[in-house]
Design a protein around this motif. Sequence first.
Motif: not given
Length: 689
Positions: A479-486, A558-569, A571-576, A592-594
């Motif tokens: 769920n991308p609700a907890y994605n933080n995109t700047d 907007a698309e980047e903000s909706q891409r999901p993260f896999d918390l177990a695998r 990475p939890l940071v992406r750059a473009n 990810h907000h975590i």
Amino acid sequence: MKILLVQNMIYVPTHGGASKANRLLLEGLAANGHSCRVVVPAFGTQVSVKTHEQFIHALETRRIPVTSVSPEATVFRYNNVEVHAVTDKARLYDYVIGQVSEFGPTWTLVSNDDPGMLMLEAALEADSSRVVYLVHTPQALPFGPKSFLQNEAQTDSVRRAAGIITESNHVKDYVKRWGGLDAAAIPFPIYGSGPFPNLGRFDKGYVTLINPCAVKGISIFLELARRMPDVQFAGVPTWGTTEADRAALKRLPNVRLLPAADNIEEIFSQTRILVMPSLWTESFPLTVREAMLHGIPVIGSDSGGLPETKLGIDYVIPVKLIERYEDRFDELGNPIPIIPEQEISPWEETLRKLLSDRALYERLSADSRDAALKFVAGVGVAPFEDYLENLVPMPTAERGDGSSATPAGGQNPGTADLRSALGNLSSARLELLARRLKKKSVGGLKTVTAIPRRSGTDAIPLSFVQQRLWFIDQLEPGNPAYNNTDAFRLTGRLDREALERTINEIVLRHEALRTTFPTADGKPVQLVAPELSVPLPLTDLSRVPAAEREPQARRLVAEESQRPFDLARGPLVRANLLRLGEEDHILLLALHHIVSDGWSGGVLFREITLLYKAFSAKTPSPLGELEVQYADYAVWQREWLRDDVLEQQLAYWKRQLAGAPAMLELPTDRLRPAVQNYRGTYQSVTLPK
């Protein structure tokens, strides 16, 4: 150059060393043809000018003509410097911002003798690229063991300054050691061109202490006066002298109070020996050097930069420095120190020796004067001019210098109001605030201790906040609700290699950005990777028709903000990186907000700015190693918030929330769906004033 000085101290009269140093620096720059302006409070609580009437009287007695008067400020010219004395101290913050906009200074100099660092925040808000921090007092810095109140957010503000100037090598080293920041040690040109009359007289004058107060060693001074009733002593009350200090001085028949004076020679002409038994860390006590310049022997403590000021001339006596302060303020707004017991005998023996041996006195007077004259001969405005003319502004988007980064959105509009309100609090309210902020325990809970570094690299427990976010992800994976995109708009020529290095340096610096959250024995744990390389792929929109670039950029964000993260695998940071033009880019950072939140977003922005500036100039990182990582906090929290402490906290909130509805029913125009879909929109409304 156009130079704006901002300080939270009055300008006229000038009694404190920092205020005097600032004033004479500006007058020297003005004399060399630079346009100089100052913003200061018209009056204050720590000085002789406490009301607007006293301020006007001070101008009249010095025959200083007033240029203009408004409800906000009185403007006057003093030795070719335009001074704006703000009447309402609560408006000082906003007035500084307005003056930066109107005057357009080449550099804004901010003095650090400023409770709450309001002036630095105002200068940075107005133009963060051209701020120079003048460090006179180590205790007013937000970092290091001598700080009145250590504050990481305020330390970040100091890091945003384009340059830092100190008065002494001692403070320069302190700033480097405890703040990880480079500073330039430049002696302030406060001495004038002379001549400097020799005022040292063996058989005439007082044993004088300027600014008799707790931190300046009034306890030693009073005990000397008690032990030597046949010697005449004098105290010159200034910014730190409380009513209790005055009363203690008046109780001794051999102590006289002298009024503070703009011209220090008025004090020295009545002084036989100057004592400075300072118990806090001195930066570069200017009065010591001025006394030596006039042939007045000085007996000083070994505090901070005081021995450096003495130029190797006797006498320097060891003291036990202040290490702690009470959780309250005196009536002048100064923290109340806890004074260690001092050894008085070395002070008494040295003073008696100087007062009884004419040859010793005259030799020390001559040596002090010769050393000070040689030092002053090499002091001037030119080093400041060279420093400012060669200083590189900090990058901002508005200047379009290619190293800028401006986050979407703006500053909380309530921040300035809060800072102004804090700056205008009475001493009683400041005391109450200090008590509440520094309180160590609540309702019998055990004391909250400092956060230690964890030992070992094994699986680490999650903090309670992380556990909640992990649980939500288990309910709705991806769920991308907890994605933080700047999204940062970058204008000007871009060094992509330096930018990619910047991002990876931040990932290396912050363990949270290298953390994943697998399970072990059915429970989530934190695993910190020793290293992680974050690529910076480029999407080139510069060939897209101009009218379509912004819409496409918004779509990609907007698309980047909706891409999901896999918390177990991870990475939890992406750059473009999006290229809209040769000197127009958008940096996208998704976390990810975590591993991130709103506060860390501000830290991220500041570190990008500092690191990109360094790496694009082919210089090393200016940031020191972090003392504590988030995983250290998680371990500490789990150790502290358990057993009886956890039960008390849970019991409190169970009582508070007893009877609360299981679901908040709002009078909306549509029924709540059976399954949350996160779809929604917003409506903007402008409220009238």
